[in-house]
Design a protein around this motif. Structure first.
Motif, PDB file in Angstrom:
ATOM      1  N   THR A   6      -9.609   4.325  -4.856  1.00 32.49           N
ATOM      2  CA  THR A   6      -8.553   3.836  -3.978  1.00 32.49           C
ATOM      3  C   THR A   6      -8.233   4.849  -2.893  1.00 32.49           C
ATOM      4  O   THR A   6      -8.280   6.064  -3.137  1.00 32.49           O
ATOM      5  N   LEU A   7      -7.946   4.352  -1.706  1.00 28.59           N
ATOM      6  CA  LEU A   7      -7.571   5.186  -0.571  1.00 28.59           C
ATOM      7  C   LEU A   7      -6.410   4.535   0.155  1.00 28.59           C
ATOM      8  O   LEU A   7      -6.440   3.334   0.450  1.00 28.59           O
ATOM      9  N   THR A   8      -5.382   5.308   0.439  1.00 25.96           N
ATOM     10  CA  THR A   8      -4.328   4.884   1.344  1.00 25.96           C
ATOM     11  C   THR A   8      -4.507   5.666   2.634  1.00 25.96           C
ATOM     12  O   THR A   8      -4.572   6.896   2.626  1.00 25.96           O
ATOM     13  N   ILE A   9      -4.606   4.939   3.731  1.00 27.42           N
ATOM     14  CA  ILE A   9      -5.050   5.485   5.017  1.00 27.42           C
ATOM     15  C   ILE A   9      -3.962   5.315   6.070  1.00 27.42           C
ATOM     16  O   ILE A   9      -3.259   4.299   6.095  1.00 27.42           O
ATOM     17  N   LEU A 205      -5.558  10.475   4.862  1.00 27.07           N
ATOM     18  CA  LEU A 205      -5.884   9.590   3.745  1.00 27.07           C
ATOM     19  C   LEU A 205      -5.696  10.339   2.442  1.00 27.07           C
ATOM     20  O   LEU A 205      -5.887  11.558   2.375  1.00 27.07           O
ATOM     21  N   ILE A 206      -5.294   9.590   1.437  1.00 27.43           N
ATOM     22  CA  ILE A 206      -5.065  10.179   0.127  1.00 27.43           C
ATOM     23  C   ILE A 206      -5.542   9.196  -0.937  1.00 27.43           C
ATOM     24  O   ILE A 206      -5.390   7.982  -0.796  1.00 27.43           O
ATOM     25  N   PHE A 217      -1.152   4.842  -4.201  1.00 24.21           N
ATOM     26  CA  PHE A 217      -0.357   5.341  -3.076  1.00 24.21           C
ATOM     27  C   PHE A 217       0.101   4.234  -2.130  1.00 24.21           C
ATOM     28  O   PHE A 217       0.700   4.518  -1.095  1.00 24.21           O
ATOM     29  N   TYR A 218      -0.153   2.983  -2.506  1.00 26.96           N
ATOM     30  CA  TYR A 218       0.347   1.864  -1.720  1.00 26.96           C
ATOM     31  C   TYR A 218       1.873   1.828  -1.828  1.00 26.96           C
ATOM     32  O   TYR A 218       2.441   1.877  -2.916  1.00 26.96           O
ATOM     33  N   ALA A 240       3.977   9.426  -6.736  1.00 25.27           N
ATOM     34  CA  ALA A 240       2.732   8.799  -7.197  1.00 25.27           C
ATOM     35  C   ALA A 240       1.843   9.813  -7.902  1.00 25.27           C
ATOM     36  O   ALA A 240       1.197   9.490  -8.907  1.00 25.27           O
ATOM     37  N   LEU A 241       1.816  11.044  -7.412  1.00 21.90           N
ATOM     38  CA  LEU A 241       0.949  12.074  -7.997  1.00 21.90           C
ATOM     39  C   LEU A 241       1.341  12.414  -9.441  1.00 21.90           C
ATOM     40  O   LEU A 241       0.486  12.776 -10.251  1.00 21.90           O
ATOM     41  N   GLU A 242       2.607  12.289  -9.775  1.00 19.28           N
ATOM     42  CA  GLU A 242       3.043  12.682 -11.114  1.00 19.28           C
ATOM     43  C   GLU A 242       2.887  11.574 -12.155  1.00 19.28           C
ATOM     44  O   GLU A 242       3.142  11.793 -13.338  1.00 19.28           O
ATOM     45  N   LYS A 243       2.457  10.385 -11.743  1.00 20.57           N
ATOM     46  CA  LYS A 243       2.232   9.312 -12.709  1.00 20.57           C
ATOM     47  C   LYS A 243       1.122   9.697 -13.680  1.00 20.57           C
ATOM     48  O   LYS A 243       0.182  10.399 -13.321  1.00 20.57           O
TER      49      LYS A 243
END
Length: 300
Positions: A6-9, A205-206, A217-218, A240-243
Motif C-alpha cells: 500500500t502507498l499513500t501519495i 509517499l508513505i 495511511f488512507y 497509523a505507524l503505531e498500529k
C-alpha cells in the motif's frame, strides 16, 4: 505468507477532473464537508484511465479487449488476465452467453485523489477571440473553475491475487513485472486535460509491503498551511505507524519517500521512521521494486 503493498501519495496539480457543468460554466468534481469546506477531487476512475493509458504508452499494455454487447460496452467474453494487464490489476465484469455475468474484483484498489486544500471558488474566464476575429464574429464565452492544490490518494495491492484467476496462474516473473510496471507508472503519472499535461508524480509517499493488504495511511494525511508554508501533520501519520498486527507494528515495515523543500516540517517527517526507512521519492520506488521482485522469486 501473504503480502500486500500500500502507498499513500501526495502530488500537486491544477484542476484535474470536471463534471457535467451548468450552462457555460465547467464545474470541477467536488466534495463538501460539514465544517463548511469544499474539496475538489479526481475520481479513482480518472486515475485508472491515466494509469492504463500510460501502461499502454510505456509498456504496450493490451487495450484491445473491449466489445459492444447489446449496447453495453464491456470486456470481451474471451479476454482474460493472461493477455490483459488492466483486467488483472483492476478487475472486470463481462457477460457470457449460457453463463451470465462473470466478475473479478480489483487486485489494485485506488481511492479518489482528494485535494488537501479547500476550494475557494477560483474561476477562469475563457473566450475564443483568436478564432472569432478571423471571420469577424463575436466571441463565444465560458467560465471554468480552477483549483491548484496538493492532492492525496492511496493504492493498495493484494500481491497474492496478482496473475491468479480461476484456472489461470501466471509465472512469478510475469506477476513481478506487472506490479513493477504499475509502480513505475505511479512514479511517472500524468494527466492530459483541456490542453494541459498535469504532473501527478509523487512529492511524498508513505507505505510499503505488509503481511496484510490494508490502506494504513488512507485518511492519515492532513495539510497545515499556516504561516505561508505547507506542513504535514506528523501526529496523524504516527497514529497509523503505531498500529499493531500480529507480531509487528506498522512502523516495522513502513518506508517513506520525500521530495526536499516541499514541506516546511521536512526534518520532523524524516524522524517518524528509522534512517534506513526514509528515501528520496525515486529511492522509495527503487526499494519497492526490489522488494516486489524478491517476494515473487522467493514464492515461485
Amino acid at each position: 505468507m501473504s503480502k500486500g503493498l500500500t502507498l499513500t501519495i501526495i502530488f500537486q496539480a491544477n484542476s484535474l477532473n470536471y463534471g457535467e457543468g451548468m450552462g457555460n460554466v465547467s464545474e470541477l468534481k467536488k466534495l463538501s464537508r460539514s465544517n463548511g469546506h469544499t474539496y475538489t477531487f479526481a475520481s479513482r476512475q480518472c486515475l485508472r484511465y491515466d494509469i492504463v493509458r500510460l501502461g499502454n504508452e510505456l509498456f504496450n499494455w493490451n487495450l484491445q479487449t473491449v466489445v459492444k454487447n447489446n449496447k453495453t460496452i464491456q470486456f470481451r467474453p474471451d479476454a482474460s488476465i493472461r493477455e490483459s494487464e488492466e483486467m488483472d490489476l483492476f478487475g472486470y465484469m463481462k457477460t457470457v452467453k449460457t453463463v451470465g455475468s462473470i466478475t473479478r474484483e480489483a487486485v489494485a484498489r485506488l481511492t479518489h485523489a482528494i485535494s488537501l486544500e479547500p476550494y475557494r471558488s477560483d474561476m477562469d474566464f475563457l473566450n475564443n477571440m483568436g478564432l472569432a476575429r478571423r471571420i469577424d464574429e463575436d466571441n463565444n464565452l465560458a467560465n471554468i473553475e480552477q483549483h491548484f492544490s496538493f492532492y492525496t490518494y492511496t493504492v493498495t495491492i493484494d500481491l497474492d491475487r496478482i496473475g491468479e484467476d480461476k484456472e489461470i496462474s501466471l509465472s512469478s516473473q510475469e506477476k513481478a513485472q506487472r506490479v513493477t510496471q504499475l509502480l513505475t507508472i505511479l512514479n511517472l503519472l500524468n494527466r492530459n486535460i483541456r490542453g494541459r499535461q498535469e504532473n501527478l508524480s509523487p512529492l511524498f509517499l508513505i507505505g510499503g509491503m505488509y503481511d496484510i493488504a490494508n490502506p494504513f495511511f488512507y485518511g492519515r494525511v492532513k495539510l497545515d498551511s499556516k504561516n505561508g508554508g505547507f506542513a504535514l501533520s506528523p501526529s496523524l501519520l504516527h497514529s497509523a505507524l503505531e498500529k499493531k498486527y500480529g507480531a509487528f507494528t506498522v512502523m516495522d515495515q513502513t518506508h517513506m519517500g520525500l521530495t526536499k523543500e516541499v514541506f516546511d516540517n521536512e526534518e520532523e517527517l524524516t524522524h517518524l521512521l528509522p534512517e534506513g526507512q526514509v528515501h528520496t521519492v525515486q529511492g522509495m520506488f527503487d526499494f519497492l521494486i526490489d522488494e516486489v521482485n524478491r517476494y515473487f522469486v522467493v514464492n515461485e
